[in-house]
Design a protein around this motif. Structure first.
Motif, PDB file in Angstrom:
ATOM      1  N   ASP A 111      30.623  -3.447 107.071  1.00 57.85           N
ATOM      2  CA  ASP A 111      31.780  -3.890 107.335  1.00 57.85           C
ATOM      3  C   ASP A 111      33.086  -3.190 106.435  1.00 57.85           C
ATOM      4  N   LEU A 112      32.880  -3.137 105.260  1.00 58.69           N
ATOM      5  CA  LEU A 112      33.837  -2.470 104.314  1.00 58.69           C
ATOM      6  C   LEU A 112      34.223  -1.018 104.695  1.00 58.69           C
ATOM      7  N   CYS A 113      33.163  -0.342 104.997  1.00 54.95           N
ATOM      8  CA  CYS A 113      33.216   1.176 105.416  1.00 54.95           C
ATOM      9  C   CYS A 113      34.195   1.140 106.585  1.00 54.95           C
ATOM     10  N   GLU A 114      33.957   0.053 107.560  1.00 55.16           N
ATOM     11  CA  GLU A 114      34.303   0.150 108.988  1.00 55.16           C
ATOM     12  C   GLU A 114      35.842  -0.084 108.921  1.00 55.16           C
ATOM     13  N   ALA A 115      36.462  -1.176 108.049  1.00 56.63           N
ATOM     14  CA  ALA A 115      37.501  -1.521 107.648  1.00 56.63           C
ATOM     15  C   ALA A 115      38.146  -0.180 106.926  1.00 56.63           C
ATOM     16  N   ALA A 116      37.563   0.597 106.146  1.00 52.31           N
ATOM     17  CA  ALA A 116      38.379   1.723 105.750  1.00 52.31           C
ATOM     18  C   ALA A 116      38.740   2.796 106.653  1.00 52.31           C
ATOM     19  N   ILE A 117      37.694   2.899 107.623  1.00 52.70           N
ATOM     20  CA  ILE A 117      37.714   3.806 108.889  1.00 52.70           C
ATOM     21  C   ILE A 117      39.014   3.502 109.569  1.00 52.70           C
ATOM     22  N   ASP A 118      39.048   2.293 110.061  1.00 51.78           N
ATOM     23  CA  ASP A 118      40.229   1.629 110.865  1.00 51.78           C
ATOM     24  C   ASP A 118      41.371   1.871 110.375  1.00 51.78           C
ATOM     25  N   ARG A 119      41.604   1.691 108.972  1.00 49.02           N
ATOM     26  CA  ARG A 119      42.831   1.802 108.361  1.00 49.02           C
ATOM     27  C   ARG A 119      43.265   3.268 108.209  1.00 49.02           C
ATOM     28  N   GLU A 120      42.503   4.253 107.911  1.00 46.97           N
ATOM     29  CA  GLU A 120      42.784   5.227 107.832  1.00 46.97           C
ATOM     30  C   GLU A 120      43.062   5.964 109.256  1.00 46.97           C
ATOM     31  N   LEU A 121      42.165   5.426 110.208  1.00 50.14           N
ATOM     32  CA  LEU A 121      42.430   6.143 111.490  1.00 50.14           C
ATOM     33  C   LEU A 121      44.065   5.675 111.955  1.00 50.14           C
ATOM     34  N   ARG A 122      44.529   4.473 111.796  1.00 49.74           N
ATOM     35  CA  ARG A 122      45.699   4.054 112.310  1.00 49.74           C
ATOM     36  C   ARG A 122      46.628   4.903 111.380  1.00 49.74           C
ATOM     37  N   ALA A 123      46.507   5.307 110.417  1.00 47.42           N
ATOM     38  CA  ALA A 123      47.448   6.038 109.488  1.00 47.42           C
ATOM     39  C   ALA A 123      47.529   7.553 110.143  1.00 47.42           C
ATOM     40  N   PHE A 124      46.195   8.161 110.654  1.00 48.99           N
ATOM     41  CA  PHE A 124      46.321   9.646 110.952  1.00 48.99           C
ATOM     42  C   PHE A 124      47.263   9.362 112.423  1.00 48.99           C
ATOM     43  N   GLN A 125      47.038   8.328 113.110  1.00 48.29           N
ATOM     44  CA  GLN A 125      47.498   8.233 114.684  1.00 48.29           C
ATOM     45  C   GLN A 125      49.189   7.952 114.567  1.00 48.29           C
ATOM     46  N   ARG A 126      49.763   8.105 113.265  1.00 48.76           N
ATOM     47  CA  ARG A 126      51.042   8.214 113.008  1.00 48.76           C
ATOM     48  C   ARG A 126      51.585   9.684 112.596  1.00 48.76           C
ATOM     49  N   THR A 127      50.519  10.439 112.287  1.00 47.98           N
ATOM     50  CA  THR A 127      50.908  11.874 111.873  1.00 47.98           C
ATOM     51  C   THR A 127      51.258  12.822 113.222  1.00 47.98           C
ATOM     52  N   PRO A 128      51.906  13.849 113.076  1.00 46.38           N
ATOM     53  CA  PRO A 128      52.029  15.120 113.925  1.00 46.38           C
ATOM     54  C   PRO A 128      50.960  15.366 114.528  1.00 46.38           C
ATOM     55  N   ALA A 129      49.890  15.642 113.768  1.00 50.15           N
ATOM     56  CA  ALA A 129      48.566  16.073 114.279  1.00 50.15           C
ATOM     57  C   ALA A 129      47.802  15.312 115.327  1.00 50.15           C
ATOM     58  N   TYR A 130      48.419  14.094 115.411  1.00 50.05           N
ATOM     59  CA  TYR A 130      48.072  13.187 116.486  1.00 50.05           C
ATOM     60  C   TYR A 130      48.999  12.957 117.762  1.00 50.05           C
ATOM     61  N   THR A 131      50.240  12.727 117.009  1.00 56.22           N
ATOM     62  CA  THR A 131      51.493  12.543 118.128  1.00 56.22           C
ATOM     63  C   THR A 131      51.811  13.473 119.036  1.00 56.22           C
ATOM     64  N   ARG A 132      51.577  14.909 118.572  1.00 56.21           N
ATOM     65  CA  ARG A 132      51.815  15.971 119.216  1.00 56.21           C
ATOM     66  C   ARG A 132      50.871  16.273 120.499  1.00 56.21           C
ATOM     67  N   LYS A 133      49.825  15.519 120.218  1.00 52.58           N
ATOM     68  CA  LYS A 133      49.036  15.914 121.483  1.00 52.58           C
ATOM     69  C   LYS A 133      49.674  15.201 122.741  1.00 52.58           C
ATOM     70  N   ARG A 134      49.463  16.031 123.811  1.00 44.45           N
ATOM     71  CA  ARG A 134      50.246  15.599 124.935  1.00 44.45           C
ATOM     72  C   ARG A 134      49.343  14.858 126.133  1.00 44.45           C
ATOM     73  N   SER A 135      48.158  14.642 125.887  1.00 45.14           N
ATOM     74  CA  SER A 135      47.413  14.106 126.634  1.00 45.14           C
ATOM     75  C   SER A 135      46.706  12.849 126.215  1.00 45.14           C
ATOM     76  N   GLN A 136      46.176  11.919 126.779  1.00 47.25           N
ATOM     77  CA  GLN A 136      45.076  10.823 126.119  1.00 47.25           C
ATOM     78  C   GLN A 136      43.733  11.244 126.040  1.00 47.25           C
ATOM     79  N   LYS A 137      43.473  12.267 126.633  1.00 41.14           N
ATOM     80  CA  LYS A 137      42.110  12.892 126.417  1.00 41.14           C
ATOM     81  C   LYS A 137      42.101  13.682 125.202  1.00 41.14           C
ATOM     82  N   THR A 138      43.455  14.599 124.933  1.00 41.28           N
ATOM     83  CA  THR A 138      43.166  15.279 123.616  1.00 41.28           C
ATOM     84  C   THR A 138      43.479  14.355 122.394  1.00 41.28           C
TER      85      THR A 138
END
Length: 236
Positions: A111-138
């Motif tokens: 559970d603690l590892c999953e919490a860390a993954i979820d936290r870091e994934l949310r942060a990643f989804q705010r970065t250009p590496a994610y937001t510049r993707k043009r489709s939901q698939k990518t």
């Protein structure tokens, strides 16, 4: 029924703990043993029932095969437990089966590892590496690749944190108990790897930043871990 049986097991363990070595008289210890034996007979319990436990993780699992399944498998290996994922109408859940304290530690760690993954994934989804993707698939592929990168590094770090705790005999008992509980259980299929190396590299870097400390006693060599400790740092 399960909660009632757990209460019976707890009572039996408490009765069996009433020994002369712990301050009871011989008569008190004998009476406690007789009561424990009677409860075991009445409820059809044996020694394995008292030793083993099935502990459910608080965080749900993914219904489809996912990189997160590998994380659960590594946690099970490190703690000498067997992992189980069930899929019902209410969603997918993750359980660990093994000696009671180890199964608790396994669920806690996962559970603690999953919490860390979820936290870091949310942060990643705010970065250009994610937001510049043009489709939901990518974007979905980038998210999965990020998690794959995190899981790969967390798996290595967990193995290092639990180094020296692997006990094949305990692991075999855990596996046998799972087979007894779920004789029709099947192996979880592996998720297909994604093709976004940049996102995977960022996930790996995020996993290296996660605060990870050993949660086991350095002097233990029988595969029995100390009580649950906080392994993953940072807010949930």
């Amino acid at each position: 029924m399960s909660e009632r049986l757990d209460a019976v097991k707890t009572k039996i363990r408490a009765l069996r703990a009433r020994t002369v070595a712990r301050g009871c008289t011989e008569a008190e210890a004998a009476t406690a043993m007789e009561m424990a034996a009677r409860l075991m007979r009445d409820h059809g319990l044996d020694e394995a029932d008292l030793e083993m436990a099935q502990v459910e993780c608080q965080r749900p699992a993914t219904a489809k095969a996912h990189a997160r399944d590998r994380l659960a498998a590594v946690v099970a290996y490190c703690t000498n437990c067997a992992g189980l994922k069930t899929i019902r109408w209410g969603g997918a859940r993750c359980f660990f089966v093994g000696p009671a304290p180890l199964a608790e530690i396994a669920a806690y760690t996962r559970d603690l590892c999953e919490a860390a993954i979820d936290r870091e994934l949310r942060a990643f989804q705010r970065t250009p590496a994610y937001t510049r993707k043009r489709s939901q698939k990518t974007r979905g592929e980038a998210s999965r690749a990020f998690v794959e990168g995190m899981v790969s590094v967390l798996a290595l770090r967990l193995r290092d944190a639990f180094r020296g705790q692997r006990n094949e005999a305990i692991a075999a008992r855990s596996g046998a108990w799972l087979d007894r509980l779920e004789p029709d259980a099947a192996s979880v299929g592996k998720a297909k790897p994604t093709r976004d190396p940049r996102a995977a590299d960022q996930g790996a870097a995020a996993a290296r930043r996660v605060e990870l400390s050993a949660g086991v006693g350095a002097d233990r060599r029988d595969g029995a871990l100390d009580g649950p400790r906080r392994l993953i740092g940072g807010p949930a």
